[in-house]
Design a protein around this motif. Structure first.
Motif, PDB file in Angstrom:
ATOM      1  N   LEU A  27       0.774  -1.354  -0.015  1.00  0.00           N
ATOM      2  CA  LEU A  27       0.205   0.232   0.166  1.00  0.00           C
ATOM      3  C   LEU A  27       0.766   1.249   0.133  1.00  0.00           C
ATOM      4  N   CYS A  28       2.067   1.127   0.430  1.00  0.00           N
ATOM      5  CA  CYS A  28       3.097   2.231   0.509  1.00  0.00           C
ATOM      6  C   CYS A  28       3.846   2.091  -0.930  1.00  0.00           C
ATOM      7  N   GLY A  29       3.590   1.208  -1.748  1.00  0.00           N
ATOM      8  CA  GLY A  29       4.430   1.424  -2.938  1.00  0.00           C
ATOM      9  C   GLY A  29       4.966   0.350  -3.412  1.00  0.00           C
ATOM     10  N   GLY A  30       5.550  -0.722  -2.157  1.00  0.00           N
ATOM     11  CA  GLY A  30       6.161  -1.956  -2.306  1.00  0.00           C
ATOM     12  C   GLY A  30       7.666  -1.900  -1.897  1.00  0.00           C
ATOM     13  N   MET A  31       8.272  -2.675  -1.461  1.00  0.00           N
ATOM     14  CA  MET A  31       9.663  -2.687  -0.804  1.00  0.00           C
ATOM     15  C   MET A  31      10.672  -2.255  -1.994  1.00  0.00           C
ATOM     16  N   ARG A  65      11.312  -9.793  11.397  1.00  0.00           N
ATOM     17  CA  ARG A  65      11.514 -10.865  10.600  1.00  0.00           C
ATOM     18  C   ARG A  65      10.771 -10.680   9.175  1.00  0.00           C
ATOM     19  N   ALA A  66       9.404 -10.414   9.168  1.00  0.00           N
ATOM     20  CA  ALA A  66       8.732 -10.240   8.080  1.00  0.00           C
ATOM     21  C   ALA A  66       9.248  -9.120   7.162  1.00  0.00           C
ATOM     22  N   VAL A  67       9.657  -7.868   7.613  1.00  0.00           N
ATOM     23  CA  VAL A  67      10.200  -6.738   7.097  1.00  0.00           C
ATOM     24  C   VAL A  67      11.600  -7.072   6.515  1.00  0.00           C
ATOM     25  N   GLY A  68      12.519  -7.798   7.295  1.00  0.00           N
ATOM     26  CA  GLY A  68      13.603  -8.387   6.684  1.00  0.00           C
ATOM     27  C   GLY A  68      13.442  -9.133   5.724  1.00  0.00           C
ATOM     28  N   GLN A  69      12.592 -10.108   5.657  1.00  0.00           N
ATOM     29  CA  GLN A  69      12.450 -10.890   4.544  1.00  0.00           C
ATOM     30  C   GLN A  69      12.252 -10.108   3.251  1.00  0.00           C
ATOM     31  N   LEU A  70      11.276  -9.394   3.154  1.00  0.00           N
ATOM     32  CA  LEU A  70      10.991  -8.273   2.118  1.00  0.00           C
ATOM     33  C   LEU A  70      12.121  -7.523   1.772  1.00  0.00           C
ATOM     34  N   VAL A  71      13.000  -7.249   2.646  1.00  0.00           N
ATOM     35  CA  VAL A  71      14.269  -6.633   2.355  1.00  0.00           C
ATOM     36  C   VAL A  71      15.366  -7.288   1.538  1.00  0.00           C
ATOM     37  N   LEU A  72      15.480  -8.660   1.807  1.00  0.00           N
ATOM     38  CA  LEU A  72      16.270  -9.260   1.157  1.00  0.00           C
ATOM     39  C   LEU A  72      15.753  -9.797  -0.019  1.00  0.00           C
ATOM     40  N   LYS A  73      14.541  -9.904  -0.408  1.00  0.00           N
ATOM     41  CA  LYS A  73      13.954 -10.246  -1.408  1.00  0.00           C
ATOM     42  C   LYS A  73      13.896  -9.094  -2.542  1.00  0.00           C
ATOM     43  N   ALA A  74      14.108  -7.840  -1.953  1.00  0.00           N
ATOM     44  CA  ALA A  74      14.364  -6.595  -2.743  1.00  0.00           C
ATOM     45  C   ALA A  74      15.771  -6.498  -3.125  1.00  0.00           C
ATOM     46  N   GLY A  75      16.704  -7.348  -2.401  1.00  0.00           N
ATOM     47  CA  GLY A  75      18.432  -7.266  -2.838  1.00  0.00           C
ATOM     48  C   GLY A  75      18.881  -6.749  -1.727  1.00  0.00           C
ATOM     49  N   LYS A 103      19.916 -14.011  12.890  1.00  0.00           N
ATOM     50  CA  LYS A 103      20.447 -15.389  12.229  1.00  0.00           C
ATOM     51  C   LYS A 103      19.520 -15.624  11.040  1.00  0.00           C
ATOM     52  N   GLU A 104      18.437 -15.744  11.164  1.00  0.00           N
ATOM     53  CA  GLU A 104      17.663 -16.202  10.101  1.00  0.00           C
ATOM     54  C   GLU A 104      17.963 -15.075   8.914  1.00  0.00           C
ATOM     55  N   LEU A 105      17.945 -13.789   9.344  1.00  0.00           N
ATOM     56  CA  LEU A 105      18.091 -13.079   8.013  1.00  0.00           C
ATOM     57  C   LEU A 105      19.455 -12.687   7.682  1.00  0.00           C
ATOM     58  N   GLY A 106      20.528 -13.210   8.366  1.00  0.00           N
ATOM     59  CA  GLY A 106      22.058 -13.213   8.022  1.00  0.00           C
ATOM     60  C   GLY A 106      22.246 -11.540   8.340  1.00  0.00           C
ATOM     61  N   ALA A 107      21.588 -11.008   9.285  1.00  0.00           N
ATOM     62  CA  ALA A 107      21.693  -9.458   9.771  1.00  0.00           C
ATOM     63  C   ALA A 107      22.810  -9.438  10.834  1.00  0.00           C
ATOM     64  N   ASP A 108      23.593  -8.316  10.619  1.00  0.00           N
ATOM     65  CA  ASP A 108      24.194  -7.689  11.873  1.00  0.00           C
ATOM     66  C   ASP A 108      23.368  -7.479  12.835  1.00  0.00           C
TER      67      ASP A 108
END
Length: 380
Positions: A27-31, A65-75, A103-108
Motif C-alpha cells: 500500500l506504500c508502494g512496495g519494498m 523478520r517479515a520486514v527483513g524478508q521483504l528487504v532480502l527479496k528486494a536485494g 541469524k535467520e536474516l543473516g543480519a548484523d
C-alpha cells in the motif's frame, strides 16, 4: 497528501504477520520503491528493555523478520540496531528472540555506540545533532516502532522511536537539556526525525501497551499494523483514533507550530482497512503529570512543592538500581534498604526513572500548582 496504511493482523503467527506486513508495504508502494539491490538497510525496532515479549515493551521479532524478508527479496542487506536506555542489545535480543531473527536474516545485530555529529536540515531548532553513525551511513532506514503509551509524551510511535538513534549516554544529556519541557522535547524529536528521514515506518500494533507506558503499562490487543513513508504523518493520524485529542499530544503541537502539519489533519489520508474495525475504543492513555518549567522566582523549595515530582514505592522496588543509573542530573540515589532518596530540588521531571523501572515502583505525585490548574480547567 500523505498516506497511512492500516492492515489487520490478529496475532503474531508468522504467516499472518508476513501477510499483513507485505500488504502494508504494498500500500506504500512496495519494498522495491525503498530498497535497491546491494543497499545496506537498517531496521530500527524498539528495544527499550529486556522484558518478556508478553509485556509488549519491544517490537515483536516476528515483525522484524517479515520486514527483513521483504528487504532480502528486494536485494538489500539487513542490519538490526538500537540504543536501549539501560539493558544491552545482546541481552534484550536473547530475551525477546531477536537474536534468532537476526541469524535467520543473516543480519548484523548491533548496539549503537558511535555518535557522529550530523547537520540538521533547514528549519531545525538545533543546528547539529550527535546521532549513531550506523543510522547516518545506512543507505536505507526502516523504522519499526511499537505502539505504546508514554507518561511524558503521551504516545510513543514512529517519531519517538527514532530517539534510539541517540547513543546511550547522550540520551541523559538531552534529557538534561530538554527533558523537563514537553514541547522542547517534541522539537528535539522532530529535528531527529527530519535529520534521519526514514524511508519507511511500520508500526507494530498487533499487541500494544496502554496505561503507564512505555515500560510499565499493560498489554492491549490492538490487532493491526500501520505503515507510512512519513512517521510524523502516521503518528498524527493514529493519535486521534487512540482517543488522544491532538492538542494533548505534544508532538502535534510542535509540528503544527513549526509548519510540519496542518491543524485539521487535512494533509493525512488513511488507506487499507477500516480503522473503526481495528483501533480499540477503550485504549487507556496515561495522565500526563506536569513536566513544565516554573518561573525562576519559583525555583528551589517552591518548585519542589508546586510541581509534580517522582515518588518511590519501596514495597515494589526490586533494588535493580536502573533508576539511579539513568537519572540525568543524579538526583536519585537508591539506598541498600531499597529506598530511593530523591533530591526534588535538582530533579528535572524527565520521567527517565519511571520509564526504566521494571517493577513500576516509581510514580509521580501531582504538585499543588498542577492541582490548582486542573481544577480551574474543569470549570471551562
Amino acid at each position: 497528501m500523505t498516506n497511512v496504511a492500516l492492515c489487520a493482523c490478529p496475532d503474531y503467527d508468522e504467516a499472518n504477520v508476513a501477510s499483513a506486513v507485505e500488504r502494508a508495504v504494498t500500500l506504500c508502494g512496495g519494498m522495491d520503491k525503498f530498497v535497491r539491490p546491494g543497499q545496506r538497510v537498517l531496521l530500527k525496532p524498539n528495544m527499550l528493555s529486556a522484558a518478556p515479549l508478553e509485556q509488549r515493551v519491544t517490537t515483536d521479532p516476528s515483525v522484524v523478520r517479515a520486514v527483513g524478508q521483504l528487504v532480502l527479496k528486494a536485494g538489500g542487506r539487513v542490519i538490526i540496531g538500537d540504543s536501549p536506555a539501560i539493558d544491552k542489545v545482546s541481552r534484550i535480543s536473547r530475551v525477546t528472540g531477536m537474536t534468532e531473527v537476526a541469524k535467520e536474516l543473516g543480519a548484523d545485530l548491533i548496539e549503537f555506540s558511535r555518535p557522529t555529529l550530523a547537520k540538521t536540515p533547514r528549519g531545525s531548532i538545533y543546528q547539529a545533532l550527535e546521532l549513531e553513525q550506523t543510522v547516518l551511513s545506512a543507505d536505507v532506514v526502516i523504522n519499526l516502532p511499537k505502539l505504546k503509551t508514554h507518561c511524558m509524551m503521551l504516545l510513543t510511535m514512529g517519531v519517538k522511536n527514532l530517539f534510539g538513534a541517540v547513543v546511550g549516554p547522550r540520551k541523559s544529556q538531552w534529557h538534561m537539556h530538554a527533558g523537563d519541557d514537553r514541547i522542547m522535547f517534541a522539537d528535539l524529536l522532530l529535528d531527529i526525525y527530519r535529520t534521519i528521514t526514514p524511508a519507511l515506518t511500520i508500526l507494530d500494533g498487533v499487541w500494544s501497551m496502554q496505561g503507564r507506558g512505555p515500560n510499565n503499562g499493560t498489554p492491549c490487543h490492538s490487532g493491526f499494523l500501520a505503515a507510512s513513508c512519513d512517521p510524523l504523518a502516521m503518528d498524527l493520524a493514529l493519535a486521534p483514533l487512540l482517543g488522544a485529542h491532538r492538542t494533548s499530544f505534544p508532538l502535534y503541537g510542535a509540528a503544527v507550530r513549526r509548519g510540519f502539519a496542518k491543524p485539521d489533519g487535512a494533509d493525512l489520508r488513511l488507506i487499507g482497512d477500516d480503522p473503526n474495525t481495528l483501533i480499540p475504543k477503550d485504549f487507556q492513555l496515561p495522565v500526563l503529570e506536569s513536566a513544565m518549567m516554573v518561573p525562576g522566582f519559583l525555583s528551589g523549595l517552591m518548585r519542589k512543592h508546586l510541581t509534580s515530582r517522582p515518588v518511590q514505592d519501596p514495597m515494589l522496588c526490586q533494588g535493580c538500581g536502573k533508576c539511579q543509573q539513568v537519572c540525568p542530573p543524579g538526583s536519585l540515589k537508591l539506598m541498600q534498604n531499597r529506598r530511593a532518596v530523591i533530591d526534588h530540588l535538582t530533579c528535572i521531571r524527565c520521567y527517565c526513572c519511571q520509564e526504566v523501572c521494571p517493577a513500576d515502583a516509581i510514580h509521580f505525585k501531582t504538585g499543588a500548582l498542577v492541582g490548582i490548574i486542573e481544577r480551574l480547567r474543569s470549570f471551562f
